[in-house]
Structure formats: structure tokens, C-alpha cells
Write a protein that holds these residues in place. Structure first.
Motif, short mmCIF file in Angstrom:
data_model
loop_
_atom_site.label_atom_id
_atom_site.label_comp_id
_atom_site.label_asym_id
_atom_site.label_seq_id
_atom_site.Cartn_x
_atom_site.Cartn_y
_atom_site.Cartn_z
N THR A 96 0.82 -1.21 0.00
CA THR A 96 0.00 0.00 0.00
C THR A 96 0.86 1.26 0.00
O THR A 96 2.04 1.21 0.32
N ASN A 97 0.21 2.36 -0.34
CA ASN A 97 0.82 3.68 -0.21
C ASN A 97 -0.26 4.66 0.22
O ASN A 97 -1.40 4.26 0.50
N GLN A 98 0.08 5.93 0.24
CA GLN A 98 -0.86 6.94 0.73
C GLN A 98 -2.19 6.91 -0.04
O GLN A 98 -3.25 7.09 0.55
N ASN A 121 -0.15 3.77 7.69
CA ASN A 121 0.64 4.16 6.53
C ASN A 121 2.06 4.54 6.96
O ASN A 121 3.04 4.12 6.34
N TYR A 122 2.17 5.31 8.02
CA TYR A 122 3.48 5.73 8.53
C TYR A 122 4.32 4.51 8.91
O TYR A 122 5.49 4.41 8.53
N ILE A 159 3.94 1.30 7.98
CA ILE A 159 4.24 0.47 6.81
C ILE A 159 5.42 1.06 6.06
O ILE A 159 6.35 0.34 5.68
N GLU A 160 5.39 2.37 5.84
CA GLU A 160 6.51 3.05 5.15
C GLU A 160 7.80 2.91 5.95
O GLU A 160 8.87 2.66 5.39
N TYR A 161 7.72 3.04 7.26
CA TYR A 161 8.89 2.92 8.13
C TYR A 161 9.52 1.54 7.98
O TYR A 161 10.73 1.42 7.76
N ARG A 217 9.09 -0.66 5.60
CA ARG A 217 9.51 -0.85 4.21
C ARG A 217 10.88 -0.21 3.99
O ARG A 217 11.77 -0.80 3.39
N ASN A 218 11.06 1.00 4.50
CA ASN A 218 12.35 1.69 4.36
C ASN A 218 13.44 0.98 5.15
O ASN A 218 14.58 0.93 4.67
#
Length: 127
Positions: free
Chosen positions: A75-77, A115-116, A118-120, A122-123
Motif C-alpha cells: 500500500t501507499n498513501q 501508513n506511517y 508500513i513506510e517505516y 519498508r524503508n
């Protein structure tokens, strides 16, 4: 039809069922949900009833940590924006009042946090 506030488990079930019915048919987020949940929709809906009942009605029927199953979603934003768009329109179409507003605030906070995180993660995995 005069809209009422969310006030009991039947209201929670109506909200959850209506929302996820729309989600399953959505072109953007439907495939993500349908692919992962597969034939376990009844089980997922039951869990969501307990989750929202605990949050909105303070009837503590849900225990657990909601984030881990979502950690590796593709997912993304834009996916979270759509999720919120569907959730908000569902609440607004069915209910009006303090708990209806609380549901939208809680959903927005969860969408942001998920979202925050998941992005964290993922990075972290990509470095």
C-alpha cells in the motif's frame, strides 16, 4: 430517513458490513483486501465488530494488536486515502452524531499511523 448516532452493536455491524461491502468492490483497495482475506470474510467482519465496539461503545470485546497483519501490505498513501474516503462516506451515509464523528477521527488516526508504520518498516528493509 433521519440519521441517528452509532449507539449499539447492531449499528456497528451495519457500519462494518456496509463499509467492507464497498471495500470489496473498490477497484483500488478491493483487490488488496480480497487477495489476503480470501474466504475468511466472516471471521474478519466479526473481528471488526469487536474492534469498533471496543473503540466506540467501550464494550471491551476486542483484544489484540491491529497493526502486525497490515505490516507488509503493498500500500501507499493513495490506498489509505481511498480507505478513508470510503469509511467517511459510509459513516456519513448511515449516522450522525458524536460517536459517528469519533469513528471518523479514529479511522483517520489509524490510517495515518498504519501508513506511517508500513513506510517505516519498508524503508528499514530496503536499507
Amino acid at each position: 430517513m433521519t440519521l441517528q448516532d452509532i449507539s449499539n452493536l447492531d449499528d456497528i455491524k451495519l457500519l462494518v458490513n456496509t463499509f467492507y461491502d464497498k471495500v470489496q468492490k473498490d477497484d483500488l483497495i478491493g483487490p488488496i483486501f480480497n487477495e489476503r482475506i480470501l474466504g475468511r470474510w466472516p471471521e474478519h467482519l466479526e473481528k471488526m465488530y469487536r474492534f469498533w465496539q471496543t473503540i466506540l461503545l467501550e464494550v471491551h470485546t476486542y483484544s489484540g494488536t491491529p497493526f502486525p497483519p497490515h505490516k507488509h501490505l503493498p500500500t501507499n498513501q493513495s490506498h489509505f486515502d481511498r480507505w478513508m474516503e470510503i469509511f467517511t462516506s459510509t459513516v456519513d451515509g448511515l449516522f450522525v452524531g458524536k460517536l459517528a464523528e469519533e469513528a471518523k477521527v479514529r479511522a483517520a488516526n489509524m490510517a495515518y499511523m498504519f501508513n506511517y508504520k508500513i513506510e517505516y518498516f519498508r524503508n528499514l528493509e530496503n536499507h
